[in-house]
Design a protein around this motif. Structure first.
Motif, PDB file in Angstrom:
ATOM      1  N   ALA A 101      30.650  25.530  24.491  1.00  0.00           N
ATOM      2  CA  ALA A 101      29.976  24.707  25.490  1.00  0.00           C
ATOM      3  C   ALA A 101      30.248  23.226  25.254  1.00  0.00           C
ATOM      4  N   VAL A 104      33.480  22.270  26.868  1.00  0.00           N
ATOM      5  CA  VAL A 104      33.349  22.136  28.322  1.00  0.00           C
ATOM      6  C   VAL A 104      32.794  20.762  28.672  1.00  0.00           C
ATOM      7  N   GLU A 105      31.744  20.347  27.961  1.00  0.00           N
ATOM      8  CA  GLU A 105      31.092  19.073  28.258  1.00  0.00           C
ATOM      9  C   GLU A 105      32.015  17.892  27.981  1.00  0.00           C
ATOM     10  N   PRO A 133      32.874  27.421  34.718  1.00  0.00           N
ATOM     11  CA  PRO A 133      32.045  26.443  34.006  1.00  0.00           C
ATOM     12  C   PRO A 133      32.713  25.083  33.829  1.00  0.00           C
ATOM     13  N   ARG A 136      32.642  23.274  37.234  1.00  0.00           N
ATOM     14  CA  ARG A 136      31.285  22.835  37.602  1.00  0.00           C
ATOM     15  C   ARG A 136      30.818  21.674  36.730  1.00  0.00           C
ATOM     16  N   ALA A 137      31.241  21.663  35.459  1.00  0.00           N
ATOM     17  CA  ALA A 137      30.924  20.522  34.601  1.00  0.00           C
ATOM     18  C   ALA A 137      31.668  19.278  35.070  1.00  0.00           C
TER      19      ALA A 137
END
Length: 299
Positions: A101, A104-105, A133, A136-137
């Motif tokens: 995660a 992704v950020e 994901p 969308r991030a």
């Protein structure tokens, strides 16, 4: 005396503004020589697969993300990522976290920082290619830096009912990109997903990396007609698939890179000309992982 090191397998929610500010500071410190960004290292594993290590040092912390790629007989490869944070004052570990995660950020936030630096002031139309994901991030962080009034998203599997709020689902990548001021490519494709040759002057395209060898989301030959930037000059020109291919074919060279994020944030490179499309390529950096991991110590 032993101490317990926090192990995070679920990333707490971090406000986009905090992540963006942390990355701005990290890249600015990198430009000023107050942070260190070594090249990525790839260790090939016996029998196939590899592990990529992303390192960096900033302030009183050192970070390393290790990302194994482990092919499985008759099945999908196992891909994981773990980030370890160490104190450079005590040498002791501060944090270990599942970096899926986190990656992704930081990937989305890095693209958004670039958009904020190179997109035209009046940029209002956004296109996102991909709907997972990472896509969308990217949408969330892009909206945090610019006030987009029109957003189109495309992926083969995306339906209107599953689309993010206030997003129009396009019927094709070409439809999504038409007339867009900013195009965010957020796919795992190893081959081009849009025709960059048809873009209007000033249109900004961002692209990310995948595990596929020499992956590229635009055609290498398109680089010669674009203002090209990257996340970190020494790393991106050596790692990005389209740049390596274009250089080998004599179509483009590392010297043609107009600037990187540290230079953009400090005004040390030229701004886009406005006469050509703009391409920003990120390959992922340890300094990005470190900046976000440091936030996790005080979420």
């Amino acid at each position: 005396m032993s101490t317990t090191v926090p192990v995070l397998e679920i990333l707490p929610e971090l406000p986009a503004a905090r992540v963006l500010n942390a990355l701005r500071a990290a890249f600015t410190e990198l430009a000023g020589g107050k942070a260190t960004q070594p090249p990525q290292t790839v260790t090939l594993l016996p029998g196939g697969g590899d592990v990529i290590a992303y390192q960096a040092a900033q302030g009183d912390a050192y970070g390393v993300k290790v990302s194994p790629y482990l092919p499985q007989p008759g099945g999908r490869a196992v891909i994981t990522a773990w980030t370890l944070l160490l104190s450079t004052r005590t040498g002791r570990p501060l944090l270990l976290c599942d970096a899926a995660a986190l990656t992704v950020e930081r990937t989305a936030a890095t693209s958004a920082l670039a958009v904020d630096e190179v997109a035209r002031p009046g940029a209002a139309a956004l296109a996102v290619i991909g709907s997972g994901p990472v896509a969308r991030a990217h949408l969330r962080y892009a909206r945090a830096v610019r006030d987009f009034t029109s957003v189109r998203m495309y992926s083969p599997s995306l339906t209107a009912s599953a689309a993010p709020e206030d997003v129009t689902v396009a019927g094709s990548a070409e439809e999504a990109v038409a007339g867009a001021d900013v195009v965010l490519l957020c796919t795992s494709a190893a081959q081009p997903v849009i025709d960059a040759a048809g873009l209007q002057p000033g249109t900004v395209v961002t692209s990310i990396s995948t595990n596929a060898p020499r992956a590229h989301e635009i055609a290498p030959q398109a680089l010669a007609a674009m203002d090209v930037y990257g996340d970190h000059r020494p790393t991106v020109t050596a790692t990005a698939g389209e740049m390596a291919i274009a250089a080998e074919q004599g179509l483009w060279s590392a010297g043609d890179l107009r600037g990187d994020l540290p230079e953009l944030l400090t005004g040390a490179c030229p701004a886009p000309t406005g006469d050509r499309p703009v391409f920003f390529r990120s390959v992922g950096l340890g300094i990005e992982d470190l900046a976000v991991a440091r936030l996790l110590l005080n979420p």
